[in-house]
Design a protein around this motif. Sequence first.
Motif, mmCIF file in Angstrom:
data_model
loop_
_atom_site.group_PDB
_atom_site.id
_atom_site.type_symbol
_atom_site.label_atom_id
_atom_site.label_comp_id
_atom_site.label_asym_id
_atom_site.label_seq_id
_atom_site.Cartn_x
_atom_site.Cartn_y
_atom_site.Cartn_z
ATOM 1 N N ARG A 240 -105.545 56.200 110.297
ATOM 2 C CA ARG A 240 -106.428 56.253 111.465
ATOM 3 C C ARG A 240 -107.006 57.649 111.638
ATOM 4 O O ARG A 240 -106.295 58.631 111.572
ATOM 5 C CB ARG A 240 -105.677 55.839 112.723
ATOM 6 C CG ARG A 240 -105.373 54.343 112.765
ATOM 7 C CD ARG A 240 -104.533 53.971 113.950
ATOM 8 N NE ARG A 240 -103.204 54.549 113.863
ATOM 9 C CZ ARG A 240 -102.240 54.319 114.715
ATOM 10 N NH1 ARG A 240 -102.458 53.520 115.746
ATOM 11 N NH2 ARG A 240 -101.060 54.876 114.584
ATOM 12 N N GLY A 241 -108.319 57.701 111.850
ATOM 13 C CA GLY A 241 -109.001 58.975 112.030
ATOM 14 C C GLY A 241 -109.480 59.608 110.736
ATOM 15 O O GLY A 241 -110.160 60.631 110.762
ATOM 16 N N GLU A 242 -109.131 59.011 109.567
ATOM 17 C CA GLU A 242 -109.529 59.577 108.277
ATOM 18 C C GLU A 242 -110.960 59.165 107.914
ATOM 19 O O GLU A 242 -111.419 58.086 108.288
ATOM 20 C CB GLU A 242 -108.582 59.087 107.172
ATOM 21 C CG GLU A 242 -107.211 59.742 107.181
ATOM 22 C CD GLU A 242 -107.231 61.128 106.550
ATOM 23 O OE1 GLU A 242 -108.319 61.543 106.085
ATOM 24 O OE2 GLU A 242 -106.192 61.788 106.551
ATOM 25 N N ARG A 243 -111.671 60.037 107.190
ATOM 26 C CA ARG A 243 -112.958 59.658 106.620
ATOM 27 C C ARG A 243 -112.729 58.650 105.489
ATOM 28 O O ARG A 243 -111.659 58.633 104.862
ATOM 29 C CB ARG A 243 -113.690 60.887 106.084
ATOM 30 C CG ARG A 243 -114.064 61.878 107.180
ATOM 31 C CD ARG A 243 -114.645 63.137 106.579
ATOM 32 N NE ARG A 243 -115.870 62.859 105.849
ATOM 33 C CZ ARG A 243 -117.072 62.825 106.386
ATOM 34 N NH1 ARG A 243 -117.221 63.043 107.663
ATOM 35 N NH2 ARG A 243 -118.141 62.564 105.655
ATOM 36 N N PHE A 244 -113.727 57.817 105.195
ATOM 37 C CA PHE A 244 -113.569 56.709 104.265
ATOM 38 C C PHE A 244 -113.122 57.204 102.886
ATOM 39 O O PHE A 244 -112.171 56.688 102.303
ATOM 40 C CB PHE A 244 -114.895 55.948 104.163
ATOM 41 C CG PHE A 244 -114.818 54.727 103.268
ATOM 42 C CD1 PHE A 244 -114.256 53.554 103.734
ATOM 43 C CD2 PHE A 244 -115.300 54.766 101.970
ATOM 44 C CE1 PHE A 244 -114.187 52.432 102.916
ATOM 45 C CE2 PHE A 244 -115.234 53.657 101.149
ATOM 46 C CZ PHE A 244 -114.671 52.480 101.627
ATOM 47 N N GLU A 245 -113.798 58.250 102.360
ATOM 48 C CA GLU A 245 -113.476 58.718 101.009
ATOM 49 C C GLU A 245 -112.059 59.301 100.962
ATOM 50 O O GLU A 245 -111.292 59.030 100.022
ATOM 51 C CB GLU A 245 -114.497 59.777 100.560
ATOM 52 C CG GLU A 245 -115.922 59.243 100.422
ATOM 53 C CD GLU A 245 -116.641 59.157 101.754
ATOM 54 O OE1 GLU A 245 -116.049 59.565 102.771
ATOM 55 O OE2 GLU A 245 -117.785 58.649 101.781
ATOM 56 N N ASN A 246 -111.702 60.111 101.969
ATOM 57 C CA ASN A 246 -110.354 60.696 101.994
ATOM 58 C C ASN A 246 -109.289 59.614 102.109
ATOM 59 O O ASN A 246 -108.205 59.710 101.528
ATOM 60 C CB ASN A 246 -110.235 61.666 103.175
ATOM 61 C CG ASN A 246 -111.113 62.883 102.987
ATOM 62 O OD1 ASN A 246 -111.521 63.176 101.872
ATOM 63 N ND2 ASN A 246 -111.408 63.588 104.060
ATOM 64 N N ALA A 247 -109.602 58.555 102.891
ATOM 65 C CA ALA A 247 -108.632 57.477 103.088
ATOM 66 C C ALA A 247 -108.312 56.784 101.766
ATOM 67 O O ALA A 247 -107.146 56.511 101.454
ATOM 68 C CB ALA A 247 -109.165 56.473 104.101
ATOM 69 N N LEU A 248 -109.337 56.503 100.947
ATOM 70 C CA LEU A 248 -109.093 55.821 99.671
ATOM 71 C C LEU A 248 -108.285 56.698 98.717
ATOM 72 O O LEU A 248 -107.421 56.208 97.981
ATOM 73 C CB LEU A 248 -110.434 55.438 99.035
ATOM 74 C CG LEU A 248 -111.198 54.305 99.725
ATOM 75 C CD1 LEU A 248 -112.431 53.942 98.925
ATOM 76 C CD2 LEU A 248 -110.315 53.074 99.918
ATOM 77 N N LEU A 249 -108.546 58.020 98.744
ATOM 78 C CA LEU A 249 -107.748 58.920 97.909
ATOM 79 C C LEU A 249 -106.290 58.924 98.341
ATOM 80 O O LEU A 249 -105.374 58.912 97.503
ATOM 81 C CB LEU A 249 -108.315 60.347 97.997
ATOM 82 C CG LEU A 249 -109.681 60.574 97.324
ATOM 83 C CD1 LEU A 249 -110.188 61.971 97.612
ATOM 84 C CD2 LEU A 249 -109.587 60.334 95.821
ATOM 85 N N ARG A 250 -106.048 58.913 99.666
ATOM 86 C CA ARG A 250 -104.666 58.880 100.170
ATOM 87 C C ARG A 250 -103.972 57.563 99.815
ATOM 88 O O ARG A 250 -102.790 57.532 99.484
ATOM 89 C CB ARG A 250 -104.658 59.081 101.689
ATOM 90 C CG ARG A 250 -104.976 60.498 102.127
ATOM 91 C CD ARG A 250 -104.716 60.683 103.600
ATOM 92 N NE ARG A 250 -103.316 60.463 103.924
ATOM 93 C CZ ARG A 250 -102.877 60.293 105.161
ATOM 94 N NH1 ARG A 250 -103.713 60.327 106.181
ATOM 95 N NH2 ARG A 250 -101.599 60.097 105.392
#
Length: 785
Positions: free
Chosen positions: A713-723
Amino acid sequence: MQERVLKVLEFHKVREQLLEHVSSSLGKRKAEDLMPSADFEEVVLWQEETDEAAKVLRIKGNVPLGGIYDIRPHVKRSVIGGMLSPQELTQISSTIHASRQIKRFIEDFAADNSHLPILLNYTEQIIVLAELETSIRNAIDENGEVLDSASETLRSLRNQLRTKESRVRERLESMIRSSNAQKMLSDAIITIRNDRFVIPVKQEYKGHYGGIIHDQSSSGQTLFIEPQSIVQLNNELQEIRVKEQQEVERILIELSGRVAEHSEELEIIVAVLGQIDFMFAKARYSKRIKASKPNVNNEGRISLFKARHPLIPADVVVANDVTLGSDYSTIVITGPNTGGKTVTLKTVGLCTLMAQAGLQIPALDGSETAVFGAVYADIGDEQSIEQSLSTFSSHMVNIVDILNNVDYDSLVLFDELGSGTDPQEGSALAISILDEVYKRGARVIATTHYPELKAYGYNREGVINASVEFDIETLSPTYKLLIGVPGRSNAFEISKRLGLNDDVIMSARSYISADSNKVEEMIASLEESKRLAEAEREETNDLLKNAEKLHKDLQKQMIEFYDQKDVLHEKAADKAAEIINEAKAEAETIIRDLRKMRIEKHAEVKEHELIEAKRRLEEAVPKINKSKKPAKPGAAKRIFKPGDEVKVISFGQKGHLIEKTSDHEWQVQMGIMKMKVAEKDLEFIKSPKQVETRPLATVKGRDFHVNLELDLRGERFENALLRVEKYIDDALLANYPRVSVIHGKGTGVLRQGVQEYLRNHRAVKKIRFGEAGEGGSGVTIVEFK
């Protein structure tokens, strides 16, 4: 709060930054009027308001607060019978629409996520005036023009107007297209003067068309004439325009009257929208400076963790821990100039003012601030040429005012106390002033470069020394505050690093007393000890946090294991019973056939043999005990000892004996769990062996722990997929059968992207949304192959 103190601590600059985050003039006015409060209950309420708004922003990212206007002047004019303009009515309609949007938004958010008592209380006050909004929108468009559909009369008049205008234009078009027109007209166009259609005629031909002259060109060579043949048509057109204007005014007066009928509701809507806009402006500002909600008390305690000055850029500001009001009520920060003492002073003062104004502070979660009745500050060089006051005199004017007003409910900040005069007299005066303020019970932070005050913290109860760290290697301050360590002079070290001759330095040291040298050596030792203690404390905190997290995750895994075990055990028992029942039914059928055969064919099958066969079948049914397994013979008779490895029969788990709690009961350690177990429920496995112990530093693996949940929650889309990609790899290495990915509901973009990635992952068996108790559609449960 004194206006001078607010200016010295630069509270007005915080207000200016806050103004960048308002959405309407209503919120802007509240931000401009923001002042710290000395009322504890009021400060608590303000902090709760900001925290609720910040919670909404964290999850939703934005709030619909557009289209809000200060319509109070319009409403007031409508109440006294004034006619509102179309633009004013449009602003009223837009504000009503905005109130409906924010009301629905807050109510939907509270229903889906969490309870928002303050925001819900505000939105409950909003009365939905959809009918008034619709009436205005049906009559006036977004550009402030009254629509034809506002009334049937207006529609009819405007149709007539368009028809008449067409006839006038047709008549004039025929005139300007005639054979003589090119010679008599300055230009073959139709124009308007005084709301009447005219044509441009050359001066010498003005008598040809007759009619009325309305205007002339600047040169006088062209006259704008309304030909006699269309005068009557223009008159009829003007008459329709007058009727149209009268009808528009009637519509506006009617709508203004309806606004006046709802004046009280509109006043409430404006007040509520202004407050909500202000709340979310504070929340946006908190997000910008990475602030957190402080715990507020009225007992004079300040505990700031990694506090930062909000006006210093994030890439250069240094965070510091500051505690005051518990073990000590006075901090004396000593050390050379340009070391960051004043910044530390202002950070504490400004964070206190921000908290008392309902703003979150730039410090870590868990920080605490007090609500003071007054904050006093004597900071900076306030030399006044106009008043013929020296630096020392101007400081003393402020200090006298502080001593006349200070009490136990005050926070006092002194910068370079006693400076600007003779060092001996200045340090003596500083000690006396600190003693007086301490007697009043106030909380005090003072900075000074006088060496005499280094001993002050050791000789006074409730007082502690502090300093700002200086890096000899780089010849610059680190701006890190060291509580409990007085500042020391670095002149000799700096001079040596800059190349000053050793003989000169040694000669200088000879002029310093032996006591001063010992003090400097003691301070250096304290600094080093403090630095090492801080590093060890941070490492210990990290270890403790990881251990607590691991403990919780293991508990959760164990609970899930036992739940799954019980479910599988019951399923197996049910399946076994089903098989046995089928076997018994089959046996009954066989016996029934045998009886039939014996009767029909006189077979030599005895009845008692059939009964005996049936009894044997029934005895073959296994008895399943779901709660515990039978112990091995003689297991309970063994004399157990602490440290023995045992098996808890009822759980089927191994553990170690810790101690005997009663005659027939032991405390057993099973993994991370400790429980009391009856001795008869224990089965001996083996006695402990001597194990070589290793120091804590050799223990590995704490950095490789993987949580059972990933919160995006609160993550940008690209950063979220990397995580997600890294997390799935870590979970597979940890051999987890199932994990949870928390993405929230939101717009659904993040959820769709995460689930699309998981569906295509080679190691994922299946995915599903969480159940009601697992987070619903805001969570995706991932099961591995």
